[in-house]
Write a protein that holds these residues in place. Structure first.
Motif, PDB file in Angstrom:
ATOM      1  N   PHE A 236     -50.775   8.544  83.627  1.00 59.43           N
ATOM      2  CA  PHE A 236     -50.695   8.154  84.797  1.00 59.43           C
ATOM      3  C   PHE A 236     -49.597   7.445  85.209  1.00 59.43           C
ATOM      4  O   PHE A 236     -49.051   6.657  84.164  1.00 59.43           O
ATOM      5  N   THR A 237     -48.944   7.573  86.109  1.00 57.14           N
ATOM      6  CA  THR A 237     -47.819   6.937  86.504  1.00 57.14           C
ATOM      7  C   THR A 237     -47.834   5.455  87.313  1.00 57.14           C
ATOM      8  O   THR A 237     -47.089   4.686  87.425  1.00 57.14           O
ATOM      9  N   ASP A 238     -49.171   5.270  87.676  1.00 56.05           N
ATOM     10  CA  ASP A 238     -49.206   3.745  88.445  1.00 56.05           C
ATOM     11  C   ASP A 238     -50.970   3.387  87.774  1.00 56.05           C
ATOM     12  O   ASP A 238     -51.577   4.173  87.512  1.00 56.05           O
ATOM     13  N   ASP A 239     -51.087   2.179  88.217  1.00 56.05           N
ATOM     14  CA  ASP A 239     -52.525   1.502  87.870  1.00 56.05           C
ATOM     15  C   ASP A 239     -53.549   1.819  88.762  1.00 56.05           C
ATOM     16  O   ASP A 239     -54.623   2.093  88.341  1.00 56.05           O
TER      17      ASP A 239
ATOM     18  N   GLU B 231     -45.406   4.844  76.824  1.00 57.18           N
ATOM     19  CA  GLU B 231     -45.512   5.018  78.202  1.00 57.18           C
ATOM     20  C   GLU B 231     -45.777   3.711  78.931  1.00 57.18           C
ATOM     21  O   GLU B 231     -46.294   2.916  78.508  1.00 57.18           O
ATOM     22  N   ARG B 232     -45.361   3.750  80.179  1.00 56.20           N
ATOM     23  CA  ARG B 232     -45.487   2.537  80.886  1.00 56.20           C
ATOM     24  C   ARG B 232     -47.199   2.196  80.953  1.00 56.20           C
ATOM     25  O   ARG B 232     -47.604   1.074  80.954  1.00 56.20           O
ATOM     26  N   GLN B 233     -47.977   3.257  81.091  1.00 55.54           N
ATOM     27  CA  GLN B 233     -49.664   3.135  80.975  1.00 55.54           C
ATOM     28  C   GLN B 233     -50.048   2.435  79.767  1.00 55.54           C
ATOM     29  O   GLN B 233     -50.805   1.223  79.739  1.00 55.54           O
TER      30      GLN B 233
ATOM     31  N   GLY C 140     -45.700   5.964 100.031  1.00 55.55           N
ATOM     32  CA  GLY C 140     -44.940   5.890  98.641  1.00 55.55           C
ATOM     33  C   GLY C 140     -45.616   4.664  97.919  1.00 55.55           C
ATOM     34  O   GLY C 140     -45.731   3.579  98.851  1.00 55.55           O
ATOM     35  N   ALA C 141     -46.102   4.553  96.803  1.00 57.56           N
ATOM     36  CA  ALA C 141     -46.835   3.455  96.298  1.00 57.56           C
ATOM     37  C   ALA C 141     -45.765   2.445  95.797  1.00 57.56           C
ATOM     38  O   ALA C 141     -45.006   2.877  94.984  1.00 57.56           O
ATOM     39  N   GLN C 142     -45.929   1.162  95.896  1.00 60.42           N
ATOM     40  CA  GLN C 142     -45.299   0.222  95.225  1.00 60.42           C
ATOM     41  C   GLN C 142     -46.019  -0.750  94.333  1.00 60.42           C
ATOM     42  O   GLN C 142     -47.093  -0.451  93.914  1.00 60.42           O
ATOM     43  N   THR C 143     -45.418  -1.770  93.712  1.00 58.52           N
ATOM     44  CA  THR C 143     -46.035  -2.932  92.984  1.00 58.52           C
ATOM     45  C   THR C 143     -45.790  -4.151  93.525  1.00 58.52           C
ATOM     46  O   THR C 143     -44.610  -4.292  94.320  1.00 58.52           O
ATOM     47  N   PRO C 144     -46.618  -5.250  93.668  1.00 62.44           N
ATOM     48  CA  PRO C 144     -47.493  -5.376  92.541  1.00 62.44           C
ATOM     49  C   PRO C 144     -48.906  -4.565  92.895  1.00 62.44           C
ATOM     50  O   PRO C 144     -49.211  -4.718  94.103  1.00 62.44           O
ATOM     51  N   GLN C 145     -49.593  -4.263  92.064  1.00 59.42           N
ATOM     52  CA  GLN C 145     -50.896  -3.535  92.310  1.00 59.42           C
ATOM     53  C   GLN C 145     -51.848  -4.691  91.723  1.00 59.42           C
ATOM     54  O   GLN C 145     -51.568  -5.097  90.412  1.00 59.42           O
ATOM     55  N   GLY C 146     -52.764  -4.945  92.589  1.00 56.79           N
ATOM     56  CA  GLY C 146     -53.752  -5.929  92.009  1.00 56.79           C
ATOM     57  C   GLY C 146     -55.239  -5.452  92.195  1.00 56.79           C
ATOM     58  O   GLY C 146     -55.462  -4.633  92.571  1.00 56.79           O
TER      59      GLY C 146
ATOM     60  N   GLU D 294     -33.794   5.335  81.259  1.00 59.47           N
ATOM     61  CA  GLU D 294     -33.160   6.592  81.075  1.00 59.47           C
ATOM     62  C   GLU D 294     -32.438   7.199  82.348  1.00 59.47           C
ATOM     63  O   GLU D 294     -31.049   7.472  82.265  1.00 59.47           O
ATOM     64  N   ARG D 295     -33.212   7.150  83.400  1.00 58.77           N
ATOM     65  CA  ARG D 295     -32.535   7.598  84.457  1.00 58.77           C
ATOM     66  C   ARG D 295     -31.490   6.971  85.337  1.00 58.77           C
ATOM     67  O   ARG D 295     -30.534   7.335  85.979  1.00 58.77           O
ATOM     68  N   ALA D 296     -31.419   5.512  84.753  1.00 55.74           N
ATOM     69  CA  ALA D 296     -30.142   4.720  85.161  1.00 55.74           C
ATOM     70  C   ALA D 296     -29.055   4.799  84.207  1.00 55.74           C
ATOM     71  O   ALA D 296     -28.009   4.451  84.695  1.00 55.74           O
TER      72      ALA D 296
HETATM   73  C1  LIG Z   1     -45.631   2.208  89.199  1.00 51.33           C
HETATM   74  C2  LIG Z   1     -44.786   2.767  90.216  1.00 51.33           C
HETATM   75  O1  LIG Z   1     -43.806   1.863  90.586  1.00 51.33           O
HETATM   76  C3  LIG Z   1     -45.453   2.671  91.765  1.00 51.33           C
HETATM   77  O2  LIG Z   1     -44.498   3.715  92.600  1.00 51.33           O
HETATM   78  C4  LIG Z   1     -44.297   4.005  89.849  1.00 51.33           C
HETATM   79  O3  LIG Z   1     -45.272   4.841  89.754  1.00 51.33           O
HETATM   80  C5  LIG Z   1     -43.687   4.130  88.498  1.00 51.33           C
HETATM   81  O4  LIG Z   1     -43.247   5.455  87.973  1.00 51.33           O
HETATM   82  P1  LIG Z   1     -42.030   5.697  87.008  1.00 51.33           P
HETATM   83  O5  LIG Z   1     -42.300   7.033  86.675  1.00 51.33           O
HETATM   84  O6  LIG Z   1     -42.685   4.915  85.826  1.00 51.33           O
HETATM   85  O7  LIG Z   1     -40.627   5.083  87.389  1.00 51.33           O
END
Ligand SMILES: C[C@](O)(CO)[C@H](O)COP(=O)(O)O
Ligand SMILES: Nc1ccn([C@@H]2O[C@H](COP(=O)(O)OP(=O)(O)OP(=O)(O)O)[C@@H](O)[C@H]2O)c(=O)n1
Length: 403
Positions: free
Chosen positions: A196-199, A84-86, A169-175, A16-18
């Motif tokens: 939760f916004t990330d794993d 949700e992403r989760q 700042g957290a990125q992925t891939p998260q292992g 949606e933000r894009a």
């Molecule tokens: C998982 C993530 O990319 C880590 O930075 C981020 O939290 C995803 O967040 P979003 O709100 O789903 O874009």
């Protein structure tokens, strides 16, 4: 349990933000001529440690996904995501765990981070393998925050300055270890948490030890319209690196008494027949060789020896399909195919569109990327005496677009 590292690519968001695009949500937007998702998938498919890949898509996006990935769909296990992403990640984890050769380690990655590089993936895998948190720990790539951080008040003024010391700042891939992150996700869902916004934050919440490894500045998440435009511009700059190859192929078969010939997949009534081990379709044989030539994969005789009885009478689209699969396995994308038929008879013009359509269907190319031409040999030589029919084919393939 498999030695390979499992991957979950989450691609079920709405972007949606894009903003809205005719190409669909941002994971299907084209950057550098290909869908974002196709770039991301390539980054993992080409990694030697990666085994099973689960792709989580929105229920409405199946067609978009097939169009974006083409033959690469075969490389993924598809599952439907949630709101949700989760939830999407959780469904991916369950699918991965249900595989016969479920992996011990899983990487969860945003499909909209197409620039993830091999070194980042390596660092995460290495840190999870080295986990000394009793097997339950995880690792994520992260980048130290470079900007000064402000907290805003409701009126838009600064309410305070937050120390950036120790902030990443957290990125992925998260292992993670698959069993541990599955359990953490299940516990979070059972306690009604879906925010939760990330794993990593789910693993942290469940009490696991998660380490930070170095991320990469390029490993951005495409979130806004501007991010997508920048990503496209970046890949356009890289175009000189793209490896475009051309292959050619030639074939000839003898004409004998008969009642039809098959050319470029089309059966044409004729007062002669082409003699050969298969259906003797010189057009498709030449095209098979042209495709194989773009990746040094030998020729049609190497893959389908005439001495092998299983190819007797075989319809030649099978040979082209195999060549198309070999090109795809080597990371190639076919750009066009051009076949010239050389014969005094039959007349090719009435069948030309049907031939182009056949080749388009076999190769997955659009019609305007397929050409069939014909010429007589001006009654010269063996072709001119109607002793045989020959074909010359050319194909172009782009390799290495993911680099
Ligand atoms: C998982 C993530 O990319 C880590 O930075 C981020 O939290 C995803 O967040 P979003 O709100 O789903 O874009
Ligand atoms: N219900 C959801 C939401 C997000 N994702 C995926 O999680 C990744 C990161 O999410 P984000 O950037 O927030 O994507 P969207 O949710 O699509 O974006 P937006 O919030 O702007 O709608 C994306 O690959 C997205 O497709 C998902 O699989 N399922």
């Amino acid at each position: 349990m498999s030695d390979g590292v499992g991957v979950i690519l989450v691609a079920a968001g709405r972007g949606e933000r894009a903003g809205i695009s005719t190409e669909g949500p941002k994971q299907y937007r084209r950057i550098g001529g290909r869908a974002v998702l196709a770039h991301t998938l390539d980054a993992f498919r080409s990694h030697p440690a990666v085994g099973a890949i689960v792709l989580v898509v929105h229920p409405d996006d199946q067609t978009l996904c097939e169009a974006a990935l083409g033959a690469a769909m075969e490389a993924v296990h598809l599952v439907t995501g949630g709101a949700e992403r989760q939830v999407s990640v959780r469904r991916g984890l369950e699918r991965l765990a249900a595989l016969n050769d479920a992996p011990e380690i899983v990487l969860v990655h945003d499909a909209v981070r197409p620039f993830v590089d091999r070194a980042t993936i390596d660092r995460v895998i290495e840190a999870v393998r080295a986990d000394n948190g009793g097997g339950g720990g995880g690792a994520i790539p992260a980048m130290p925050i470079a900007d000064t951080i402000k907290r805003a008040a409701a009126d838009g003024t600064i309410a305070g300055t937050v120390s950036r010391s120790g902030l990443y700042g957290a990125q992925t891939p998260q292992g993670f270890h698959l069993d541990a992150i599955r359990a953490a996700h299940a516990a979070a869902a059972e306690s009604g948490r879906s925010d939760f916004t990330d794993d990593a934050s789910i693993a942290e919440w469940a009490g696991a030890r998660v380490v930070l490894v170095e991320g990469a500045a390029d490993n951005v998440k495409l979130t806004t319209r501007e991010d997508i435009a920048r990503a496209d511009a970046k890949l356009k700059d890289r175009h000189p690196m793209i490896d475009v190859r051309t292959g050619n192929g030639y074939d000839v078969h003898r004409l004998v008494p008969g009642d039809h010939v098959t050319l470029c997949g089309v059966r044409i009534a004729h007062d002669q027949a082409l003699d050969g081990h298969s259906d003797a379709d010189v057009g498709l044989h030449a095209l098979t060789d042209a495709l194989l030539a773009t990746c040094g994969a030998g020729d049609i005789g190497d893959h389908f020896p005439p001495s092998d009885p299983q190819w007797r009478g075989m319809a030649s689209h099978v040979f082209v399909e195999r060549a198309v699969a070999i090109v795809a396995e080597k990371g190639g994308r076919i750009m066009n195919a051009d076949v010239s038929l050389i014969c005094e008879a039959p007349k090719i013009a009435p069948h030309r569109e049907a031939m182009r359509a056949k080749i388009a269907a076999i190769t997955g190319l659009a019609m305007d990327r397929v050409s069939v031409k014909a010429t007589t040999n001006e009654q010269l030589g063996f072709l001119g005496r109607r002793e045989g029919i020959a074909a010359i084919a050319t194909a172009s393939v782009v390799y290495g677009e993911a680099q």
